[in-house]
Write a protein that holds these residues in place. Sequence first.
Motif, short mmCIF file in Angstrom:
data_model
loop_
_atom_site.label_atom_id
_atom_site.label_comp_id
_atom_site.label_asym_id
_atom_site.label_seq_id
_atom_site.Cartn_x
_atom_site.Cartn_y
_atom_site.Cartn_z
N PHE A 78 -8.51 -4.52 -7.02
CA PHE A 78 -7.35 -3.79 -6.48
C PHE A 78 -6.06 -4.49 -6.86
N ARG A 79 -6.08 -5.83 -6.80
CA ARG A 79 -4.85 -6.54 -7.07
C ARG A 79 -4.39 -6.34 -8.51
N SER A 80 -5.38 -6.28 -9.43
CA SER A 80 -4.97 -6.11 -10.84
C SER A 80 -4.22 -4.80 -11.01
N GLU A 81 -4.51 -3.80 -10.14
CA GLU A 81 -3.74 -2.56 -10.18
C GLU A 81 -2.41 -2.71 -9.46
N VAL A 82 -2.48 -3.32 -8.27
CA VAL A 82 -1.31 -3.35 -7.41
C VAL A 82 -0.14 -4.10 -8.04
N ASN A 84 0.87 -4.15 -10.88
CA ASN A 84 1.60 -3.37 -11.88
C ASN A 84 2.44 -2.26 -11.27
N TRP A 85 2.31 -2.07 -9.93
CA TRP A 85 3.02 -0.96 -9.32
C TRP A 85 4.51 -1.19 -9.25
N ASN A 94 1.79 7.83 -3.59
CA ASN A 94 0.89 6.93 -4.27
C ASN A 94 -0.46 7.63 -4.42
N LEU A 96 -2.84 7.14 -6.56
CA LEU A 96 -3.95 6.23 -6.82
C LEU A 96 -4.56 5.75 -5.51
N TRP A 100 -8.28 6.34 -3.91
CA TRP A 100 -9.16 5.24 -3.47
C TRP A 100 -9.68 5.51 -2.07
N THR A 155 -3.22 -5.10 -1.52
CA THR A 155 -4.52 -5.39 -2.10
C THR A 155 -5.58 -5.37 -1.00
#
Lengths: 598, 425
Positions: A78-82, A84-85, A94, A96, A100, A155
């Motif tokens: 999740f963090r790897s996505e967050v 980039n927000w 949101n 995405l 989820w 996250t």
Amino acid sequence: MALAETVLRKVYKLGLLPKLFLILPRVSFLLALASVAWLLMLPMDGQFRNTYISENALMPGQVTSYFRESEWNYVRGFRSEVVNWNFSEMSTDNELLTNWLQDFGWSVSKHRDPKTNTTTTYAIMHAPRGDNTEAMVLVVPYFTSEGMPNKGGLTLGPALANYFAKMSIWSKNLILVFPHNGHSVLRSWVEAYHTTLDATAGSIDAALVVEYPSDSDAFGHLEINYEGLNGQLPNLDLINTVTTVASHEGIRVSVQGMSPDDIDKRDYWSRLQVFASGILRLATAGISSKSPGCESFSGWQIQAITISAAGEKGHDVTQFGRIIDSSFRSVNNLLEKFHQSFFFYLLMSPRHFVSIGTYLPAAVLVAVSFAISSLYSLASGVTTPEFITHISDVLFIFTGIEAVCLLLSLLMQTIVVNATEGYTTTITIVYGLVISTLVTVLSTLAGNNIKILSKTHSYMLLAFALFFIAMLIVSMLIVHFALAFSIGICALPLTFIQPLINMCNAGNGSLIKHKLRIAMCLLISSPITVVVALGYLINDGGMFGIANFSHGLFVSWDAMQSWTYFIIALGWYPAWSAIAVACIFGDFRIESVKQKAD
Amino acid sequence: MSLTRVLVAGAAVRFLIPTFLPHIVDILAGTAEVSTPIDSFRSLQEAFFYLDNGIDLYDGAMVHHPPIFVSLMKSAGDLAPAYAYIIYNALFTLVDLGTAYKITKLNTWYNQHQSLRLGRSVEGLSPHLLAAFYLFNPLIVLTNWAHSSAIFTYFMIVELLVQALVDHNMFRGAIALGVAAYLSFVPIYLIVPYLALVYAVSKPRDWRVLILKCFCVFFFAVTLLVLVSFALTALPDFVIQCYWLVLSFQKFAPNLGLWWYIFTEMFDFFNPLYKGIFNLYNCVFVAPIALRFFESAKDKKTGDSFLAFYLCLLWVSFSKSYPIVGDLGLAVSMLPIFSQTVIPHTKFLFISTLTLIVCLLLSPIFYYCWIVLGNGNSNFFYSMSLIMGVVYIILFLDIIWGRLVMDYIETNEPKDPAKLRLTQI
């Protein structure tokens, strides 16, 4: 009764009453000193208590939380996505996150708030074992109280949603809320939840607001914020639960923004610091835009605290998740809403507190101090028949002052709330208020010729204003101790005015010195002075702080339904104005002095 | 200020504010201090709804107003259904004006009566002040805005005194007392001081005519009203809902009284004992007070049957099961009548006023803490009920002691009454 009668007779025989009257100002001042001393005494060893879990059903830290290694990969994913927000864009829509949550089986809804022009996403998980009447809320604001993007929080939010959905133990519904911030946006969501929203999940027992601004795996310690609006506090059991859970994880907890170095200090000064900061923050709750978020739940019988991750290293991000998980499972055990433990307390440290019975006498003493000064003022220049014939006039004058204050306060509030440039407008208004205060104070020095009020009226108006403050403190005694005590202490110089006037009358010392002192008393005790000074001093204020703080005060009712503005504008300020009016337009000269002058 | 101006101003406060802010009636009618289930305007409106829809009034235990009162109020509202609330505002305003005006009459009578008895001129306060004390008494104004049916009871209580004392018609007074008792039960205990009062003020004192006849008139007035009510509703349920409820404390609702807390917080098996004791307490002191302050024909200087009636009213308001602030308001508004007799000898009026102010400030706040915020509990609010009780007791003892001191001064004629300090032995 016989003893009381004997004492009373003795008092009459020795003529103690006139002597007692002469020392009333000193008694009043001593009581105020005693009040401060009382509070200063509380952080001493032996005066406070250790916290304890009062509701046995909570059993904090007794369960094994499985939010550990197996969830690690979810959190990282999740963090790897967050990271980039773009947080300010995503906070309104949101997709995405919605997907989820829906994938995990939560029902997602949106609340559109026209006032703040935001959309808040929230998700509900209906409890598999519950009767669908109670809920716990986890709030993850997009921006923390410091204005940082809440990366770690966002996250943990979906990661916990995934984890919670897999468990069958829940007997209370779970609600996840993602507001833009923890201030007015969250407040409007809470209000809408109880009034207009269609998708709801029963009455909310407890709420945790989560702030984890960093995107690293590690954090140092846990910070708890708990002050609610209008003097409300969450049940102490909730704080105890989180503290206990955290200590089971080996994480240190700080309250009132204690720095990590001070957490382990167990001395008088660190306790006093936390204690004093608690009073100040409680008194100003809802005003600062940096509010932690938990106060948004005030007024709906919801116990809410904010937990934030602070520091760089030491503990793992899943440990933070475990604190949330374990606390929720404790609350999940409850069979009734929080009712044990304390609702009125002040913390000395996360594990030490004083309850209301211990600290309340401080505010009572201040109130009595004002009442005694009022009595002194009355006894200085008014006889009983005069009192009876003039009381309606004085009530009329005071009601007039109150009406003017009501109109002005509503006007200023409306202007600031509706202004496009809120801060500029606020600064203009603050300038206006400061100038008017200065003019008022200066005219007490000059005005010697205009004596509109008669002697009785002047004394009685002064006495009534002091009595009004005493009653203001009394009425807030329990419901908002911090504000009551703060107003009492800040307005204390008003009680010195009558003794100073009497000194003028008696001809002790130079007249101009006394007049200067009266003007100083008025200046110091004005709510405007205090608000400006507070804005300048707290939260690294400076000039910008003044604008910020005053703006917060003006909009606090509109944004947060905090009463503080009206208590100041309709309680403290009219009393101050009445005393100023009495000083400027009043005639305090007693007959002997008048004859001398003639 | 003349009496007319006071009355007009009092009427304006009562009529204009609820007319332009109609919410105030609803809010106050739901406030624990100002209205209780037995006198609230809300349950009266509920009763109107039942009448409109042909539902039995007392089925469901929501309505506790007597049937004749409900019917009369309903017909008043039906004069112009769209403006019913204005009609009620006007009606309640008129009743209060009537009460205020009658209190001024009582004041004049009392001072004349005392002048005759004491053999010296007793100058009371002027009528407009007396009217102002009633009309601008915040406790009464709040009760009026809440449209509590107690307003009618207050009118009847003052009216019965005026009938008996000013108009010298004790039978109409007895009927008025019957109506008051019919409206809210508790005034029924006032029959004792009332009989003592009419006996004391009449010349010649013929106990057969005065006491027996008066009591019979009262008894038949009450009976007639109850029978008419029975004829109206065709069921005896109203007796249970209106009167038995008051005696048996059936409706648990927080109020400023002393008893509700006992029933909500104590074990159920104590209840019969409490009910017995509290009812006994409500009426047991009525006869002793009436006797102690009885105006004997021989000794002209002591005794004050009017004061005895007043004290009984105060006592009954203090110990009744569903009190509201207006009960104290009526007592406080009538207190200035004694401005030249008892009040100069009272000592604690200042203290009781301050206590009352603190109590009135804190009680709604504590109620809010308990019911709305949930961070307080019933003990908070009950503490203020107790303080209210303290206010009553201080006032009660103060007035009794004041009168006893006055009796002593009148009979012993000390040289310097101002320096006299009497002690209880």
